[in-house]
Design a protein around this motif. Structure first.
Motif, short mmCIF file in Angstrom:
data_model
loop_
_atom_site.label_atom_id
_atom_site.label_comp_id
_atom_site.label_asym_id
_atom_site.label_seq_id
_atom_site.Cartn_x
_atom_site.Cartn_y
_atom_site.Cartn_z
N UNK A 1 0.80 -1.22 0.00
CA UNK A 1 0.00 0.00 0.00
C UNK A 1 0.83 1.27 0.00
N UNK A 2 2.10 1.14 0.36
CA UNK A 2 2.96 2.34 0.40
C UNK A 2 4.17 2.14 -0.50
N UNK A 3 4.46 3.16 -1.30
CA UNK A 3 5.61 3.13 -2.19
C UNK A 3 6.43 4.39 -2.00
N UNK A 4 7.69 4.29 -2.38
CA UNK A 4 8.61 5.42 -2.21
C UNK A 4 9.61 5.36 -3.35
N UNK A 5 9.92 6.53 -3.94
CA UNK A 5 10.77 6.58 -5.12
C UNK A 5 11.89 7.60 -4.96
N UNK A 6 13.00 7.32 -5.61
CA UNK A 6 14.04 8.32 -5.77
C UNK A 6 13.52 9.39 -6.72
N UNK A 7 13.93 10.63 -6.49
CA UNK A 7 13.47 11.73 -7.34
C UNK A 7 13.81 11.49 -8.81
N UNK A 8 14.94 10.84 -9.06
CA UNK A 8 15.41 10.65 -10.43
C UNK A 8 14.52 9.73 -11.25
N UNK A 9 13.68 8.93 -10.59
CA UNK A 9 12.83 7.98 -11.33
C UNK A 9 11.35 8.24 -11.13
N UNK A 10 11.03 9.19 -10.27
CA UNK A 10 9.62 9.47 -9.96
C UNK A 10 8.89 9.86 -11.24
N UNK A 11 7.72 9.25 -11.45
CA UNK A 11 6.94 9.54 -12.64
C UNK A 11 7.29 8.67 -13.84
N UNK A 12 8.42 7.96 -13.77
CA UNK A 12 8.83 7.09 -14.87
C UNK A 12 8.82 5.61 -14.48
#
Length: 123
Positions: free
Chosen positions: A55-66
């Motif tokens: 239910x929870x995800x977390x991304x590095x800024x460099x890959x967010x949205x991709x």
């Protein structure tokens, strides 16, 4: 003992997509699953993580949205869907698992690691 096996890496042109899989064996219920990557001459860096429940995800800024991380607990498998790939995404991608918060970005926080799968993005 937990074992993680990655698959799905390969060579793709810039702008293309790949889907990585991480098959887990052993007790991973409730464990956070993460993806890291390491390019030649660089430190291993955090890419994305997903909580045990999914239910929870977390991304590095460099890959967010991709990139999108997901998991299928019935299959004991985590995925990393990578879209709009760039040459700078070229690296060995590692799957990791541990009883840590899904916001854990330090590699040292994860207990179990796969062997890695190569992703190469050509320009």
């Amino acid at each position: 003992q937990v074992q993680l096996v990655e698959s799905g890496g390969g060579l793709v042109q810039a702008g293309g997509s790949l889907r990585l899989s991480c098959a887990a064996s052993g007790r991973t219920a409730g464990y956070t699953m993460g993806w890291f990557r390491q390019a030649p001459g660089r430190e291993r860096e955090f890419v994305a993580a997903i909580s045990g429940s999914g239910t929870r995800t977390y991304y590095a800024d460099s890959v967010k949205g991709r990139f999108t991380i997901s998991r299928d607990n019935a299959r004991n498998t985590a995925y990393l869907q990578m879209n709009s790939l760039r040459p700078e995404d070229t690296a060995v991608y590692y799957c990791a698992s541990g009883m840590v918060p899904s916001t854990t970005t330090q590699a040292s926080g994860y207990n179990y690691w796969g062997q890695g799968t190569q992703v190469t993005v050509s320009s």
